[in-house]
Motif scaffolding. Sequence first.
Motif, PDB file in Angstrom:
ATOM      1  N   CYS A  56      -3.744   6.165  -8.502  1.00 53.91           N
ATOM      2  CA  CYS A  56      -3.053   7.122  -7.642  1.00 53.91           C
ATOM      3  C   CYS A  56      -1.549   7.003  -7.855  1.00 53.91           C
ATOM      4  N   PRO A  57      -0.843   8.092  -8.121  1.00 55.51           N
ATOM      5  CA  PRO A  57       0.598   7.998  -8.362  1.00 55.51           C
ATOM      6  C   PRO A  57       1.389   7.569  -7.130  1.00 55.51           C
ATOM      7  N   PHE A  58       0.771   7.642  -5.955  1.00 58.25           N
ATOM      8  CA  PHE A  58       1.442   7.251  -4.721  1.00 58.25           C
ATOM      9  C   PHE A  58       1.160   5.787  -4.356  1.00 58.25           C
ATOM     10  N   ALA A  59       0.324   5.119  -5.126  1.00 57.77           N
ATOM     11  CA  ALA A  59      -0.151   3.781  -4.755  1.00 57.77           C
ATOM     12  C   ALA A  59       0.984   2.778  -4.577  1.00 57.77           C
ATOM     13  N   SER A  60       2.026   2.844  -5.412  1.00 57.81           N
ATOM     14  CA  SER A  60       3.106   1.861  -5.337  1.00 57.81           C
ATOM     15  C   SER A  60       3.932   1.991  -4.062  1.00 57.81           C
ATOM     16  N   ARG A  61       3.846   3.123  -3.383  1.00 60.79           N
ATOM     17  CA  ARG A  61       4.624   3.350  -2.163  1.00 60.79           C
ATOM     18  C   ARG A  61       3.725   3.516  -0.937  1.00 60.79           C
ATOM     19  N   PHE A  77       1.318   3.144   2.269  1.00 59.29           N
ATOM     20  CA  PHE A  77       1.252   2.271   3.435  1.00 59.29           C
ATOM     21  C   PHE A  77      -0.100   2.392   4.144  1.00 59.29           C
ATOM     22  N   HIS A  78      -1.052   3.053   3.491  1.00 59.76           N
ATOM     23  CA  HIS A  78      -2.356   3.276   4.124  1.00 59.76           C
ATOM     24  C   HIS A  78      -3.046   1.930   4.380  1.00 59.76           C
ATOM     25  N   PRO A  79      -3.575   1.715   5.593  1.00 55.45           N
ATOM     26  CA  PRO A  79      -4.201   0.420   5.901  1.00 55.45           C
ATOM     27  C   PRO A  79      -5.422   0.104   5.047  1.00 55.45           C
ATOM     28  N   ALA A  80      -6.052   1.141   4.471  1.00 57.33           N
ATOM     29  CA  ALA A  80      -7.260   0.908   3.667  1.00 57.33           C
ATOM     30  C   ALA A  80      -6.956   0.825   2.172  1.00 57.33           C
ATOM     31  N   LYS A  81      -5.705   0.799   1.798  1.00 62.92           N
ATOM     32  CA  LYS A  81      -5.337   0.740   0.378  1.00 62.92           C
ATOM     33  C   LYS A  81      -5.969  -0.482  -0.282  1.00 62.92           C
ATOM     34  N   ASP A  82      -6.539  -0.261  -1.478  1.00 69.76           N
ATOM     35  CA  ASP A  82      -7.206  -1.356  -2.177  1.00 69.76           C
ATOM     36  C   ASP A  82      -6.991  -1.242  -3.685  1.00 69.76           C
ATOM     37  N   ALA A  83      -7.673  -2.093  -4.437  1.00 67.38           N
ATOM     38  CA  ALA A  83      -7.498  -2.134  -5.893  1.00 67.38           C
ATOM     39  C   ALA A  83      -7.916  -0.830  -6.554  1.00 67.38           C
ATOM     40  N   ARG A  84      -8.850  -0.115  -5.955  1.00 69.92           N
ATOM     41  CA  ARG A  84      -9.285   1.159  -6.519  1.00 69.92           C
ATOM     42  C   ARG A  84      -8.134   2.156  -6.614  1.00 69.92           C
ATOM     43  N   GLU A  91      -8.136  20.056   1.627  1.00 66.33           N
ATOM     44  CA  GLU A  91      -8.476  19.316   0.418  1.00 66.33           C
ATOM     45  C   GLU A  91      -7.456  18.201   0.262  1.00 66.33           C
ATOM     46  N   VAL A  92      -7.916  17.008  -0.051  1.00 62.46           N
ATOM     47  CA  VAL A  92      -7.051  15.835  -0.089  1.00 62.46           C
ATOM     48  C   VAL A  92      -7.348  15.010  -1.334  1.00 62.46           C
ATOM     49  N   ALA A  93      -6.291  14.518  -1.977  1.00 58.25           N
ATOM     50  CA  ALA A  93      -6.437  13.623  -3.122  1.00 58.25           C
ATOM     51  C   ALA A  93      -6.115  12.203  -2.672  1.00 58.25           C
ATOM     52  N   CYS A  94      -7.055  11.593  -1.960  1.00 54.93           N
ATOM     53  CA  CYS A  94      -6.880  10.225  -1.472  1.00 54.93           C
ATOM     54  C   CYS A  94      -8.262   9.595  -1.333  1.00 54.93           C
ATOM     55  N   HIS A  95      -8.411   8.369  -1.827  1.00 50.83           N
ATOM     56  CA  HIS A  95      -9.706   7.691  -1.741  1.00 50.83           C
ATOM     57  C   HIS A  95     -10.102   7.369  -0.302  1.00 50.83           C
ATOM     58  N   GLU A 152      -5.095   1.557  -7.329  1.00 51.88           N
ATOM     59  CA  GLU A 152      -4.244   1.221  -8.474  1.00 51.88           C
ATOM     60  C   GLU A 152      -4.887   1.593  -9.804  1.00 51.88           C
ATOM     61  N   SER A 153      -6.215   1.705  -9.830  1.00 54.62           N
ATOM     62  CA  SER A 153      -6.907   1.862 -11.111  1.00 54.62           C
ATOM     63  C   SER A 153      -7.595   3.208 -11.301  1.00 54.62           C
ATOM     64  N   GLU A 154      -7.897   3.923 -10.215  1.00 57.43           N
ATOM     65  CA  GLU A 154      -8.663   5.172 -10.313  1.00 57.43           C
ATOM     66  C   GLU A 154      -7.902   6.320  -9.635  1.00 57.43           C
ATOM     67  N   ARG A 155      -7.619   7.334 -10.388  1.00 47.57           N
ATOM     68  CA  ARG A 155      -6.856   8.464  -9.844  1.00 47.57           C
ATOM     69  C   ARG A 155      -7.738   9.317  -8.929  1.00 47.57           C
ATOM     70  N   PRO A 156      -7.325   9.553  -7.693  1.00 46.65           N
ATOM     71  CA  PRO A 156      -8.129  10.389  -6.791  1.00 46.65           C
ATOM     72  C   PRO A 156      -7.958  11.874  -7.108  1.00 46.65           C
ATOM     73  N   GLU A 157      -9.031  12.617  -7.071  1.00 41.39           N
ATOM     74  CA  GLU A 157      -8.984  14.063  -7.278  1.00 41.39           C
ATOM     75  C   GLU A 157      -9.056  14.768  -5.921  1.00 41.39           C
ATOM     76  N   LEU A 158      -8.583  16.009  -5.883  1.00 36.64           N
ATOM     77  CA  LEU A 158      -8.677  16.795  -4.656  1.00 36.64           C
ATOM     78  C   LEU A 158     -10.137  16.976  -4.266  1.00 36.64           C
ATOM     79  N   ARG A 159     -10.443  16.711  -3.013  1.00 36.09           N
ATOM     80  CA  ARG A 159     -11.799  16.911  -2.522  1.00 36.09           C
ATOM     81  C   ARG A 159     -11.746  17.497  -1.121  1.00 36.09           C
TER      82      ARG A 159
END
Length: 325
Positions: free
Chosen positions: A285-290, A292-299, A314-318, A301-308
Amino acid sequence: MTPLLQVTGLVKHFAGTRKLFGRAATVHALNGISFGVEAGETLALVGESGSGKTTAGRTVLRLLDADQGAVVFDGIDVLAADRSTLKALRRRMQIVFQDPYGSLDPRMTIGDSIAEGIDIHRLLPRSERPGRVAQLMTEVGLDPSFASRYPHEFSGGQRQRIGIARALAVNPAFVVLDEPVSALDVSVQAQVLNLLQDLQRDRNLSFLFIAHDLSVVRQMARRIAVMYYGRIVELGPRDEVLEHPRHPYTTALISAVPEPDPATQRTRIVLPGDPPSPTVPPPGCPFASRCFHPAKDARCESERPELRALGSTEVACHHAETPAA
């Protein structure tokens, strides 16, 4: 309902400055954005500077050539249109630029600037041109007797009205508004926004409204697309996006909007760090480095979320199911 404008997987990259030793870096301005705009609708593109909003607007109009994707306007493939087809499309797809002075030729009277599109497309005989210019100036709230004056003789708000009149001169159906009030005083902003809403109602215009001011977007748009790092990270109805944001970046943007009521407390979210380099896309996720989501995890950093789809948005967030704040 089939949208008047349908954009699918739009990609635009720019060749960067060549390094002393090595290849030139590529700037990833748009990374596969998709959206539609219906007849008579305003879709807002919002995001911080450098998110790709203006590039999106200009690429849709083919003022910039896309690298990949599709832009279909009223059944016509804009990106594949030949020269004559594209010229005809110019009549129906117009733009109002952000800088109300830089977009006007200082050597041309405003009457000539407004009539330039009429002349290029040969819409009226020369004898009817002054009457049409006067009509357009009246429609945008300008005195027709000013037609012989030059851009430097007008205020910023008046120059933006001239730009709007110029865009309307060819009777378009779709207009890209590239931050049309960001360079204006607040009182003048309200006048121009009210003018745009009146014109949209009277002419059934569709707007792609590019902005960073969410208070302006709330007044103008029916739907909002939030952009970050050349991608749309959230897309949905205005009230749903502004009142119940699903993406942490959208939440941060909303927290930065000034609250006019001093009794209302709002916690400002200050994002850490900087956006990733536009020349080196991150793997996740391009926003991962910034983020603050409490559920942020290793996924993240490694897997780009698509709009769903998530409800009406529609949201691009795991982790969009969990509130960010």
